[in-house]
Write an enzyme that holds these catalytic residues in place. Structure first.
Site, PDB file in Angstrom:
ATOM      1  N   SER A 140      46.080  71.752   0.130  1.00 34.41           N
ATOM      2  CA  SER A 140      46.190  70.370  -0.367  1.00 34.41           C
ATOM      3  C   SER A 140      47.409  70.290  -1.273  1.00 34.41           C
ATOM      4  CB  SER A 140      44.936  70.016  -1.182  1.00 34.41           C
ATOM      5  OG  SER A 140      45.127  68.832  -1.921  1.00 34.41           O
ATOM      6  N   TYR A 154      39.171  72.391  -8.071  1.00 36.28           N
ATOM      7  CA  TYR A 154      39.698  72.022  -6.743  1.00 36.28           C
ATOM      8  C   TYR A 154      41.142  72.504  -6.614  1.00 36.28           C
ATOM      9  CZ  TYR A 154      40.727  69.347  -2.514  1.00 36.28           C
ATOM     10  OH  TYR A 154      41.086  68.991  -1.226  1.00 36.28           O
TER      11      TYR A 154
HETATM   12  P1  NAD Z   1      35.546  65.719   5.273  1.00 34.28           P
HETATM   13  O1  NAD Z   1      34.570  65.685   4.150  1.00 34.28           O
HETATM   14  O2  NAD Z   1      35.722  64.481   6.101  1.00 34.28           O
HETATM   15  O3  NAD Z   1      35.243  66.918   6.260  1.00 34.28           O
HETATM   16  C1  NAD Z   1      34.979  68.205   5.784  1.00 34.28           C
HETATM   17  C2  NAD Z   1      34.092  68.919   6.770  1.00 34.28           C
HETATM   18  O4  NAD Z   1      33.820  70.236   6.242  1.00 34.28           O
HETATM   19  C3  NAD Z   1      32.741  68.220   6.961  1.00 34.28           C
HETATM   20  O5  NAD Z   1      32.455  68.076   8.330  1.00 34.28           O
HETATM   21  C4  NAD Z   1      31.753  69.147   6.285  1.00 34.28           C
HETATM   22  O6  NAD Z   1      30.465  69.143   6.869  1.00 34.28           O
HETATM   23  C5  NAD Z   1      32.450  70.493   6.455  1.00 34.28           C
HETATM   24  N1  NAD Z   1      31.968  71.483   5.503  1.00 34.28           N
HETATM   25  C6  NAD Z   1      31.753  71.322   4.173  1.00 34.28           C
HETATM   26  N2  NAD Z   1      31.253  72.450   3.651  1.00 34.28           N
HETATM   27  C7  NAD Z   1      31.145  73.341   4.671  1.00 34.28           C
HETATM   28  C8  NAD Z   1      30.678  74.662   4.773  1.00 34.28           C
HETATM   29  N3  NAD Z   1      30.194  75.331   3.715  1.00 34.28           N
HETATM   30  N4  NAD Z   1      30.726  75.285   5.976  1.00 34.28           N
HETATM   31  C9  NAD Z   1      31.199  74.617   7.066  1.00 34.28           C
HETATM   32  N5  NAD Z   1      31.633  73.358   7.030  1.00 34.28           N
HETATM   33  C10 NAD Z   1      31.595  72.718   5.848  1.00 34.28           C
HETATM   34  O7  NAD Z   1      36.924  66.129   4.604  1.00 34.28           O
HETATM   35  P2  NAD Z   1      38.438  66.038   5.151  1.00 34.28           P
HETATM   36  O8  NAD Z   1      39.110  64.970   4.408  1.00 34.28           O
HETATM   37  O9  NAD Z   1      38.458  66.015   6.628  1.00 34.28           O
HETATM   38  O10 NAD Z   1      38.992  67.434   4.597  1.00 34.28           O
HETATM   39  C11 NAD Z   1      39.344  68.509   5.438  1.00 34.28           C
HETATM   40  C12 NAD Z   1      40.149  69.512   4.624  1.00 34.28           C
HETATM   41  O11 NAD Z   1      41.320  68.879   4.109  1.00 34.28           O
HETATM   42  C13 NAD Z   1      39.416  70.057   3.408  1.00 34.28           C
HETATM   43  O12 NAD Z   1      39.703  71.432   3.259  1.00 34.28           O
HETATM   44  C14 NAD Z   1      40.017  69.267   2.255  1.00 34.28           C
HETATM   45  O13 NAD Z   1      39.907  69.959   1.030  1.00 34.28           O
HETATM   46  C15 NAD Z   1      41.434  69.097   2.713  1.00 34.28           C
HETATM   47  N6  NAD Z   1      42.138  67.941   2.123  1.00 34.28           N
HETATM   48  C16 NAD Z   1      41.576  66.699   2.117  1.00 34.28           C
HETATM   49  C17 NAD Z   1      42.277  65.638   1.572  1.00 34.28           C
HETATM   50  C18 NAD Z   1      41.678  64.253   1.546  1.00 34.28           C
HETATM   51  O14 NAD Z   1      42.145  63.453   0.715  1.00 34.28           O
HETATM   52  N7  NAD Z   1      40.730  63.907   2.379  1.00 34.28           N
HETATM   53  C19 NAD Z   1      43.558  65.838   1.045  1.00 34.28           C
HETATM   54  C20 NAD Z   1      44.102  67.117   1.076  1.00 34.28           C
HETATM   55  C21 NAD Z   1      43.388  68.161   1.636  1.00 34.28           C
END
Ligand code: NAD
Length: 249
Positions: A140, A154
């Protein structure tokens, strides 16, 4: 098709960016293993991908649980699959006004950092046996800069992903395993976001984004695809100088 005859494992594939990556990789010809803890959603998406001509399967995998990773790798071996790509995408948010909460710290480090480490431990192990592969870790922007509203747990979890990626990249380069990280900025809210999912709060977050809009999950998926594919192979297909490029040509 950029991923024909490849197998890709995507964690956190039931939602958000992981779901977008699963669809894109399947469209590009990869067999996709969608791994998540939200089984109903993941199975539904898997069915959609298969019905639209792709090849996908769902596997229950809690990234924090080492025994789940052992089962995952056993499954891959038993079916004689060659794992070409791991996308360590699963993650949780730590969005809360309580910036000094230790439970949030512990939880987010467990999923976002331990989960990514375990993914690399088991999948790099498998890739070493089958001649290489590509790992893409989703970090991120919070893993690069400090942000006034982001829990340091985080940021720490994502900063750790950034440096574990660099460590693994230098440790396994000679074994034909590429390891890269991606650092999305403001995206659609994570399902685990609370404070940062509030539309009023998101206006403040967007003030730091020069294009004044969120990133799209497909935009991140495209970057993941590039890094996972042979387009980013560094050497494959290129005409290598006999002396490794030590002399000018
Ligand atoms: P999201 O919440 O839509 O999806 C995350 C997925 O991870 C979900 O399906 C959830 O069930 C799964 N998950 C959570 N804990 C888990 C576990 N212990 N084992 C297996 N699966 C698990 O989030 P997203 O926005 O799609 O984020 C995806 C990645 O991108 C993450 O690593 C997040 O930190 C990173 N990210 C997100 C953002 C944002 O603003 N959305 C920005 C930068 C980085």
């Amino acid at each position: 098709m950029r991923m024909k005859n490849k197998t890709t494992l995507i964690t956190g594939a039931s939602n958000g960016m992981g779901a977008a990556e699963a669809k894109l990789f399947a469209n590009e010809g990869s067999h996709v293993i969608l791994a998540d803890i939200q089984d109903d959603l993941g199975e539904k998406l898997t069915e959609e991908i298969n019905q639209s001509g792709g090849s996908a399967e769902y596997f229950h995998l809690d990234v924090t649980d080492e025994s789940n990773w052992e089962k995952m790798i056993l499954h891959i071996r038993e079916r004689s699959m060659k794992l070409d790509v791991l996308v360590n995408n699963a993650g949780i948010s730590a969005s809360s006004p309580d910036l000094l909460n230790i439970d949030i710290f512990d939880n987010v480090m467990k999923v976002n950092t331990r989960g990514v480490f375990l993914g690399m431990k088991y999948c790099i192990g498998a890739m070493l046996e089958t001649g290489g592969g590509s790992v893409v870790n989703i970090s991120s922007i919070s893993g690069i800069i400090g942000q006034s509203y982001v829990h340091m747990g985080y940021s720490g979890s994502k900063g750790a992903v950034r440096l574990m990626t660099k460590s693994a990249a230098v440790q396994y380069a000679e074994s034909g395993i590429r390891v890269n990280s991606i650092h999305p900025g403001v995206m659609p809210p994570m399902t685990t976001s609370e404070m940062t999912a509030d539309p009023e709060f998101r206006k403040i977050m967007l003030e730091d984004v020069p294009m004044n809009r969120v990133g799209l999950v497909e935009e991140v998926a495209n970057a993941v695809l590039f890094l996972a594919s042979d387009d980013a192979s560094y050497i494959t297909g290129a005409e290598l100088p006999v002396d490794g490029g030590l002399t000018a040509r």
